[in-house]
Design a protein around this motif. Structure first.
Motif, PDB file in Angstrom:
ATOM      1  N   UNK A   1      -8.589  12.152 -17.838  1.00  0.00           N
ATOM      2  CA  UNK A   1      -7.917  10.911 -17.139  1.00  0.00           C
ATOM      3  C   UNK A   1      -6.618  10.019 -17.158  1.00  0.00           C
ATOM      4  N   UNK A   2      -6.044  10.796 -18.754  1.00  0.00           N
ATOM      5  CA  UNK A   2      -5.022   9.962 -19.022  1.00  0.00           C
ATOM      6  C   UNK A   2      -3.469  11.168 -18.530  1.00  0.00           C
ATOM      7  N   UNK A   3      -3.626  11.832 -18.095  1.00  0.00           N
ATOM      8  CA  UNK A   3      -3.085  13.395 -17.998  1.00  0.00           C
ATOM      9  C   UNK A   3      -2.547  12.987 -16.699  1.00  0.00           C
ATOM     10  N   UNK A   4      -3.497  12.791 -15.715  1.00  0.00           N
ATOM     11  CA  UNK A   4      -2.790  12.351 -14.958  1.00  0.00           C
ATOM     12  C   UNK A   4      -2.239  12.314 -13.819  1.00  0.00           C
TER      13      UNK A   4
ATOM     14  N   UNK B   1      -8.407   4.906  -2.957  1.00  0.00           N
ATOM     15  CA  UNK B   1      -9.638   4.691  -3.710  1.00  0.00           C
ATOM     16  C   UNK B   1      -9.874   5.724  -4.568  1.00  0.00           C
ATOM     17  N   UNK B   2     -10.163   7.380  -3.794  1.00  0.00           N
ATOM     18  CA  UNK B   2     -10.209   8.132  -4.773  1.00  0.00           C
ATOM     19  C   UNK B   2      -9.396   8.294  -6.001  1.00  0.00           C
ATOM     20  N   UNK B   3      -8.310   7.742  -6.212  1.00  0.00           N
ATOM     21  CA  UNK B   3      -8.086   7.839  -7.588  1.00  0.00           C
ATOM     22  C   UNK B   3      -9.006   6.622  -8.743  1.00  0.00           C
ATOM     23  N   UNK B   4      -9.444   6.004  -7.760  1.00  0.00           N
ATOM     24  CA  UNK B   4     -10.413   5.282  -8.831  1.00  0.00           C
ATOM     25  C   UNK B   4     -11.302   5.412  -9.600  1.00  0.00           C
ATOM     26  N   UNK B   5     -11.899   6.588  -9.298  1.00  0.00           N
ATOM     27  CA  UNK B   5     -13.350   8.033  -9.629  1.00  0.00           C
ATOM     28  C   UNK B   5     -12.499   8.057 -10.531  1.00  0.00           C
ATOM     29  N   UNK B   6     -11.046   8.174 -11.254  1.00  0.00           N
ATOM     30  CA  UNK B   6     -11.134   9.226 -12.714  1.00  0.00           C
ATOM     31  C   UNK B   6     -10.572   7.538 -13.689  1.00  0.00           C
TER      32      UNK B   6
ATOM     33  N   UNK C   1      -1.581  17.027 -12.872  1.00  0.00           N
ATOM     34  CA  UNK C   1      -1.233  16.624 -13.999  1.00  0.00           C
ATOM     35  C   UNK C   1       0.245  16.612 -14.668  1.00  0.00           C
ATOM     36  N   UNK C   2      -0.046  15.669 -15.517  1.00  0.00           N
ATOM     37  CA  UNK C   2       1.682  15.577 -16.138  1.00  0.00           C
ATOM     38  C   UNK C   2       1.943  16.451 -16.838  1.00  0.00           C
TER      39      UNK C   2
ATOM     40  N   UNK D   1      -3.605  26.739 -18.412  1.00  0.00           N
ATOM     41  CA  UNK D   1      -2.374  26.664 -18.133  1.00  0.00           C
ATOM     42  C   UNK D   1      -2.882  26.129 -16.231  1.00  0.00           C
ATOM     43  N   UNK D   2      -3.188  25.011 -16.603  1.00  0.00           N
ATOM     44  CA  UNK D   2      -3.860  24.183 -14.912  1.00  0.00           C
ATOM     45  C   UNK D   2      -2.478  22.767 -14.648  1.00  0.00           C
ATOM     46  N   UNK D   3      -2.161  23.108 -14.033  1.00  0.00           N
ATOM     47  CA  UNK D   3      -0.611  21.740 -13.512  1.00  0.00           C
ATOM     48  C   UNK D   3      -1.186  21.323 -12.387  1.00  0.00           C
ATOM     49  N   UNK D   4      -2.477  22.173 -11.721  1.00  0.00           N
ATOM     50  CA  UNK D   4      -3.244  20.887 -10.346  1.00  0.00           C
ATOM     51  C   UNK D   4      -4.720  21.497 -10.272  1.00  0.00           C
ATOM     52  N   UNK D   5      -4.999  20.959  -9.958  1.00  0.00           N
ATOM     53  CA  UNK D   5      -6.993  21.110  -9.976  1.00  0.00           C
ATOM     54  C   UNK D   5      -7.247  20.298  -8.727  1.00  0.00           C
TER      55      UNK D   5
END
Length: 217
Positions: A38-41, A56-61, A88-89, A154-158
């Motif tokens: 979650x720290x790397x999102x 509100x969706x951001x709060x679940x991470x 992800x960053x 190699x995931x940059x977007x999930x």
């Protein structure tokens, strides 16, 4: 909001079943360290489609030790579907997912994962997922859904799609935990060319090309 399909099929093509997919042993204190993606999102760019309250969706991470905090959650709005686009960053090798959903029947019953499909919408969720799971109610966050690691390197977007729940009109999610490995994005070095704004005559002895000086014998 545009209407979209309400698929209620509970079949998942055999994905997400069996002991290889679920890990129920979370007594290890290291689990909180492992669930730190979650720290790397890139939180500013997270999208949650069909959320009742914007943002509100951001709060679940959130951190592992806050996973049971019921003050932060997302509810679906028009129907029971929720779709998260999670950038992800850097690059992630995703190994596991934990979902804590709502009480009663509002807990999502299925989850589809899509790799590197930027800005997915509900029009895109009918393509084949990279992996799909049937979920079980998990109020304490002890059920891990293990991904096919080779596929989720190699995931940059999930993108995570919850098509339905166990019977409620709306879906609630309290926590989405992501476990895996993180690698800083390899940034291309930018080469800067320095052009002379005021050429120095001493650096340019002659601008005349003399063929006699360049004869090949």
């Amino acid at each position: 909001m545009a209407h979209h399909g309400h698929g209620h099929s509970h079949g998942c093509g055999g994905h997400g079943h069996g002991g290889d997919d679920h890990d129920h042993d979370h007594d290890s204190p290291e689990i909180g360290v492992q669930y730190n993606l979650y720290m790397k999102i890139d939180k500013d760019r997270v999208e949650c489609l069909n959320e009742t309250v914007e943002g509100s969706g951001k709060q679940v991470f959130k951190p592992w030790n806050e996973r049971l905090d019921k003050s932060k959650y997302v509810d679906s709005d028009a129907d029971e579907e929720l779709l998260f686009n999670i950038p992800f960053t850097g690059l992630v090798k995703l190994k596991g997912v934990i979902i804590i959903g709502g009480e009663d029947e509002s807990h999502p019953d299925r989850m589809k994962l899509f790799k590197n499909r930027d800005a997915m919408t509900f029009d895109d969720v009918h393509v084949e997922a990279d992996q799909e799971f049937e979920l079980q109610p998990d109020p304490n966050g002890v059920v891990e859904y293990n991904t096919k690691v080779v596929r989720f390197s190699g995931v940059h977007n999930l993108s995570i799609y919850f098509p339905g729940n166990f019977g409620a009109d709306n879906t609630r999610v309290y926590y989405i935990g992501l476990r895996g490995e993180y690698t800083e994005m390899q940034r291309q070095e930018v080469m800067i060319c320095n052009y002379e704004l005021a050429p120095n005559p001493a650096d340019h002895k002659t601008d005349v090309f003399d063929p006699a000086q360049h004869s090949v014998y």
